[in-house]
Scaffold this active site. Structure first.
Site, PDB file in Angstrom:
ATOM      1  N   GLU A   1    -108.380  -7.347 -12.099  1.00 35.36           N
ATOM      2  CA  GLU A   1    -109.414  -7.349 -13.149  1.00 35.36           C
ATOM      3  C   GLU A   1    -110.721  -7.644 -12.421  1.00 35.36           C
ATOM      4  O   GLU A   1    -110.954  -8.765 -12.000  1.00 35.36           O
ATOM      5  CB  GLU A   1    -109.143  -8.442 -14.182  1.00 35.36           C
ATOM      6  CG  GLU A   1    -107.785  -8.363 -14.869  1.00 35.36           C
ATOM      7  CD  GLU A   1    -107.692  -7.267 -15.904  1.00 35.36           C
ATOM      8  OE1 GLU A   1    -108.668  -6.525 -16.092  1.00 35.36           O
ATOM      9  OE2 GLU A   1    -106.623  -7.146 -16.518  1.00 35.36           O
TER      10      GLU A   1
ATOM     11  N   GLU B   1    -123.753  -4.915 -10.487  1.00 32.35           N
ATOM     12  CA  GLU B   1    -123.454  -6.053 -11.370  1.00 32.35           C
ATOM     13  C   GLU B   1    -124.277  -7.265 -10.925  1.00 32.35           C
ATOM     14  O   GLU B   1    -124.223  -7.667  -9.762  1.00 32.35           O
ATOM     15  CB  GLU B   1    -121.960  -6.392 -11.293  1.00 32.35           C
ATOM     16  CG  GLU B   1    -121.564  -7.524 -12.223  1.00 32.35           C
ATOM     17  CD  GLU B   1    -120.097  -7.962 -12.044  1.00 32.35           C
ATOM     18  OE1 GLU B   1    -119.672  -8.175 -10.900  1.00 32.35           O
ATOM     19  OE2 GLU B   1    -119.392  -8.083 -13.063  1.00 32.35           O
TER      20      GLU B   1
ATOM     21  N   CYS C   1    -117.378 -10.927 -17.561  1.00 29.00           N
ATOM     22  CA  CYS C   1    -117.134  -9.610 -16.964  1.00 29.00           C
ATOM     23  C   CYS C   1    -117.399  -8.491 -17.966  1.00 29.00           C
ATOM     24  O   CYS C   1    -117.769  -7.387 -17.598  1.00 29.00           O
ATOM     25  CB  CYS C   1    -115.707  -9.525 -16.459  1.00 29.00           C
ATOM     26  SG  CYS C   1    -114.497  -9.916 -17.726  1.00 29.00           S
TER      27      CYS C   1
ATOM     28  N   LYS D   1    -104.534 -20.167  -7.246  1.00 29.30           N
ATOM     29  CA  LYS D   1    -105.673 -20.571  -6.424  1.00 29.30           C
ATOM     30  C   LYS D   1    -106.883 -20.390  -7.318  1.00 29.30           C
ATOM     31  O   LYS D   1    -107.411 -19.291  -7.474  1.00 29.30           O
ATOM     32  CB  LYS D   1    -105.759 -19.670  -5.187  1.00 29.30           C
ATOM     33  CG  LYS D   1    -106.405 -20.318  -3.970  1.00 29.30           C
ATOM     34  CD  LYS D   1    -107.833 -20.723  -4.175  1.00 29.30           C
ATOM     35  CE  LYS D   1    -108.788 -19.569  -4.089  1.00 29.30           C
ATOM     36  NZ  LYS D   1    -110.149 -19.929  -4.563  1.00 29.30           N
TER      37      LYS D   1
END
Ligand code: NAD
Length: 494
Positions: free
Chosen positions: A262, A398, A296, A186
């Site tokens: 992750e 973040e 990331c 997906k």
């Protein structure tokens, strides 16, 4: 058979059991260019029926030709997948650029070649990984032999993000298939194209139907949620935001399905006064601004030892102000847009918050003035902030944009404490010419990855993953086998 993208109209279809299909949901959504804000195609949204069909196809393929295929043949097929991606390099490049708006040079050097390489590295690796064996002494003196056997885990759901769409998706699909699993991917709703193209590649090289499936859609109440809740999925590998990971773990709890996560980061860069300043500035430019800060592993907190603080800030400012924002095709472009209007609003809200929190804006802090044809795109200025306390939200959360906050420090102990004072634990970059210091500090940072005098330098044989809220498990090299295979022990009484 229809092409996955139907070339010019860019209609991204599901790929289920070796065939492209619009599915039965009747739902479509627009694919929007981040460069212009204009529609570039449509995407079919999958719901429960599409997910059910894809999971059934994946299950059937496990017991079909794929399940019986000798490892050498499977490995050769995965090499063929990589070769075919490389043969269709321009198609993949164009698709990735359309979806993300990233500079062509970046996608050509990172996304597409590394995306292809992920198939080769794991195809080679699984052939050469030993399992353990132990001789057990028994009272009759004859003993027993124990040995490990690795089997595929089964049907794996792959949920991937939009920032490095092909690379991060194949980073999971490569090892999953190499270990003999079947997958349902997906991809992010923002970036459907390269995953769809990969379906064409699978058919071209003769990967059996049902081994690789794609269902498009969103997360909640859409393909993502249906897939991760599906009882016949054996494992879920996810890359994305930490809070999405938490939701997916709740789904995975039912049926005790294993997850590989992750997730996000708020990574530190640490610049010691004894660094090579040219390297530190160039590396930090990359780690803050590459891919418009949407990596990331990117650095959002920079700590600079006080004697070189002013010089470093001045040089990073000059570097940020020299970045050229523009369309992917322009060879001078080295900063693209953010992925979407929604993400732009999020990043701009952090820019505004930083000012409210009392930051000094060294450069940027708003929207750039773009030419008319790009005014509707998701553009933001590269931004450098200083002066915030370590408790500020802009230092803690973040942002995932082209922005960093720079803080001075006076001692090694102080900077280690500041670097570790975060819920995240993904990556850190250290800049120093003192190797003893580099080794000493590297092991004390609570992260999965430490780079010394480099950033994003990846040997695919090494462990990759995050500590704390940045993830669960490790991918890369043999480490991914913990998730992608089931280890069983055979004990033979002699
Ligand atoms: P996201 O969490 O919004 O989405 C990731 C994927 O999850 C998408 O495919 C999305 O459709 C799907 N999803 C969302 N809600 C879901 C649900 N309830 N159930 C099932 N699927 C769902 O993340 P993003 O915005 O696409 O990516 C950016 C984030 O990813 C950042 O936080 C970044 O740090 C992180 N990231 C981490 C790594 C890493 O290796 N640690 C790499 C790249 C990106």
């Amino acid at each position: 058979m229809k092409d996955g993208l139907i070339a010019t109209t860019r209609e991204a279809m599901h790929f289920i059991d070796g065939a492209f299909t619009a599915g039965s949901s009747g739902r479509i959504f627009d694919n929007i260019s981040p460069v212009t804000g204009k529609k570039i195609g449509i995407v079919h949204e999958g719901l429960k029926p599409e997910v059910d069909a894809a999971v059934a196809a994946a299950r059937a393929a496990l017991t079909g030709p794929w399940g019986h295929m000798p490892m050498a043949e499977r490995s050769a097929l995965l090499h063929a997948v990589a070769d075919e991606i490389n043969r269709r390099f321009e198609d993949f490049l164009e698709a990735e650029i359309l979806d993300t708006g990233k500079p062509r040079s970046l996608a050509a050097h990172v996304d597409i070649p590394r995306g292809a390489a992920n198939f080769k590295i794991f195809a080679d690796l699984v052939k050469n990984v030993p399992t353990e064996s132990f001789m057990l002494e028994t009272p009759d003196g004859a003993g027993a032999l124990n040995y490990g056997v690795r089997k595929p885990k089964g049907v794996i759901a792959v949920i991937s993000p939009w920032n490095l769409p092909l690379l991060l998706m194949t980073w999971k699909v490569g090892p999953a298939l190499a270990c003999g699993n079947t997958v349902i991917v997906k991809p992010s709703e923002e970036t459907p194209l390269t995953t769809t193209l990969l379906g064409e590649v699978m058919n071209t090289v003769g990967v059996p139907k049902g081994v690789f499936n794609v269902v498009h859609g969103f997360g909640p109440d859409s393909a993502g949620a249906y897939l991760t809740a599906h009882p016949d999925v054996d494992g879920i590998t996810f890359t994305g935001e930490t809070r999405t990971g938490e939701i997916i773990m709740q789904s995975a709890a039912k049926g005790l399905r294993q997850v590989s996560m992750e997730c996000g980061g708020k990574n530190a860069g640490i610049v010691f006064a004894d660094c090579d300043m040219d390297k530190a500035v160039a590396g930090t430019m990359q780690s803050v601004f590459s891919n418009c800060g949407q990596v990331c592993l990117g650095t959002e907190r920079v700590y600079v030892e006080r004697p070189v603080f002013d010089a470093f800030v001045a040089r990073l400012k000059a570097g940020a102000e020299a970045l050229k924002l523009g369309p992917s095709e322009d060879p001078e472009t080295n900063l693209g847009p953010l992925i979407s209007e929604e993400h732009k609003r999020k990043v701009l809200s952090y820019y505004a918050l930083a000012k409210e929190e009392g930051a000094t804006v060294i450069t940027g802090g708003g929207e750039p003035d773009m030419p008319d044809e790009m005014k509707g795109g998701a553009w933001v200025q590269p931004t450098i902030l200083t002066g915030l306390p370590e408790t500020a939200r802009c230092v803690k959360e973040e942002i995932f944009g082209p922005v960093c906050h720079i803080t001075p420090f006076d001692s090694e102990e102080e900077v280690i404490a500041m670097a570790n004072d975060t819920d995240y634990g993904l990556a850190t970059a250290l800049w120093t010419e003192d190797l003893t210091r580099a080794h000493r500090v590297a092991r004390r940072i609570d992260v999965g990855l430490v780079w010394v005098n480099s950033w994003f330098l990846r040997d695919l044989r090494t462990a990759f993953g995050g500590a704390k809220h940045s993830g669960i498990g490790r991918e890369g090299g043999v480490h991914g086998l913990e998730f992608y295979s089931e280890l069983s022990n055979v004990c033979v009484k002699l």
